[in-house]
Design a protein around this motif. Structure first.
Motif, short mmCIF file in Angstrom:
data_model
loop_
_atom_site.label_atom_id
_atom_site.label_comp_id
_atom_site.label_asym_id
_atom_site.label_seq_id
_atom_site.Cartn_x
_atom_site.Cartn_y
_atom_site.Cartn_z
N ASP A 3 1.11 -1.30 0.12
CA ASP A 3 0.10 -0.22 -0.26
C ASP A 3 0.78 1.40 0.01
O ASP A 3 1.95 1.02 0.46
N GLU A 4 0.52 2.29 -0.71
CA GLU A 4 1.10 3.69 -0.22
C GLU A 4 0.83 4.34 0.84
O GLU A 4 -0.36 3.90 1.42
N SER A 5 1.61 5.00 1.66
CA SER A 5 1.30 5.58 2.80
C SER A 5 0.09 6.76 3.09
O SER A 5 -0.05 6.90 1.74
N PRO A 6 -0.39 5.95 3.89
CA PRO A 6 -1.03 8.23 4.54
C PRO A 6 -1.04 8.61 3.52
O PRO A 6 -2.10 9.69 3.29
N LEU A 7 -0.25 9.23 3.29
CA LEU A 7 0.79 10.81 3.36
C LEU A 7 0.60 10.61 1.81
O LEU A 7 0.14 11.70 1.30
N LEU A 8 0.95 9.34 1.19
CA LEU A 8 1.47 9.53 -0.26
C LEU A 8 -0.46 9.47 -0.81
O LEU A 8 -0.53 10.21 -1.74
N ALA A 9 -1.23 8.75 -0.40
CA ALA A 9 -2.44 8.76 -0.71
C ALA A 9 -3.58 10.21 -0.30
O ALA A 9 -3.75 10.62 -1.19
N ALA A 10 -2.78 10.94 0.21
CA ALA A 10 -4.17 12.58 0.35
C ALA A 10 -2.53 13.24 -0.10
O ALA A 10 -3.72 14.34 -0.67
N LEU A 11 -1.57 13.06 -0.72
CA LEU A 11 -1.21 13.82 -1.69
C LEU A 11 -1.43 13.54 -3.24
O LEU A 11 -1.70 14.26 -4.12
N SER A 12 -2.01 11.96 -3.44
CA SER A 12 -2.05 11.59 -4.56
C SER A 12 -3.60 12.08 -5.19
O SER A 12 -4.34 13.18 -5.51
N ARG A 13 -5.34 12.41 -3.53
CA ARG A 13 -6.16 13.03 -3.67
C ARG A 13 -6.06 14.72 -4.17
O ARG A 13 -6.61 14.71 -4.32
N GLU A 14 -5.30 15.46 -3.65
CA GLU A 14 -5.45 16.54 -3.85
C GLU A 14 -5.19 16.89 -4.85
O GLU A 14 -5.22 17.45 -5.16
N ALA A 15 -3.55 16.32 -5.13
CA ALA A 15 -3.26 16.13 -7.04
C ALA A 15 -4.02 16.43 -8.08
O ALA A 15 -4.90 17.04 -8.55
N HIS A 16 -4.75 15.42 -7.73
CA HIS A 16 -6.55 14.85 -8.34
C HIS A 16 -7.65 16.25 -8.70
O HIS A 16 -8.08 16.68 -9.52
N VAL A 17 -7.27 16.32 -6.70
CA VAL A 17 -8.88 17.57 -7.35
C VAL A 17 -8.08 19.17 -7.59
O VAL A 17 -8.52 19.46 -7.88
N LYS A 18 -6.80 19.71 -7.21
CA LYS A 18 -6.54 20.80 -7.57
C LYS A 18 -5.02 20.99 -8.38
O LYS A 18 -5.30 22.21 -9.11
N LEU A 19 -5.14 19.99 -9.40
CA LEU A 19 -3.49 20.05 -10.21
C LEU A 19 -4.19 19.84 -11.52
O LEU A 19 -5.61 19.10 -11.72
#
Length: 209
Positions: free
Chosen positions: A13-29
């Motif tokens: 699994d990816e870490s919770p930190l990486l999962a959060a980064l990925s979610r934010e990237a898909h929302v904001k970038l």
């Protein structure tokens, strides 16, 4: 898609930190697809586990997802120099770097990699090229003298949505031209061994003899 889902469900699994980064990237970038994802991130970490590099160079930080993945796989005394030309990414990146338990292994440099690499005064065990596709040949040339013999250069996106199979004489896109030129350059370089992995958009593994 079924195979991709199967792969993702059978790797770490990816870490919770990486999962959060990925979610934010898909929302904001605007171009989250440019980010290394879960599968590639685990592969980059595994390369670091296997190679155990003391010094890593990353050209193209973007969201720092790949940076954080590599840092996970590094020994405590190792260091990543990651170069990003777009300093507008710093407000996005900084909170995730600050939260990472591996932040002490990471140095972000803002500016043009072609200008900054000679000033780092380092010899590298692993290089990950993922910057401007138009400049892959230039990145390779400027980086090569700073790579220790017997060590590895990785180049991302070297299949480029299969556009590399098109007739270069008909291609007007400079990024596609850049990737094709890079692949041809690598093909004919006697100083290396190389293989292209059909991972996501293509990952070339280069071994310096």
């Amino acid at each position: 898609m079924f195979i991709t889902n199967y792969l993702l469900s059978h790797i770490d699994d990816e870490s919770p930190l990486l999962a959060a980064l990925s979610r934010e990237a898909h929302v904001k970038l605007l171009r989250p697809r440019m980010m290394a994802g879960h599968l590639q991130g685990r592969i980059l970490k595994m390369f670091c586990r296997m190679i155990r590099p003391k010094r890593v160079l990353e050209i193209g930080t973007y969201t720092a997802y790949s940076t954080l993945c590599m840092a996970e796989g590094l020994d405590d005394d190792a260091l990543i120099h990651s170069i990003e030309i777009n300093d507008e990414m710093e407000p996005f990146i900084r909170p995730y770097l600050d939260q990472s338990p591996d932040k002490y292994k990471i140095r972000i440099h803002w500016g043009d990699a072609l200008d900054l690499i000679p000033s780092l005064n380092e010899q590298f065990d692993l290089v990950f090229i993922d910057g401007d596709k138009r400049e892959y040949c230039e990145y390779y040339d400027i980086t090569f003298p700073y790579v220790r013999p017997g060590r590895i250069i990785l180049a991302d996106n070297t299949l480029w949505d299969s556009k590399v199979t098109e007739n270069i004489a008909t291609i007007r896109d400079l990024r596609t031209q850049g990737i094709i030129a890079f692949n041809e350059k690598i093909k004919h370089d006697p100083r290396i061994e190389k293989v292209i992995l059909p991972l996501r958009d293509g990952l070339t593994v280069i071994y310096k003899l």
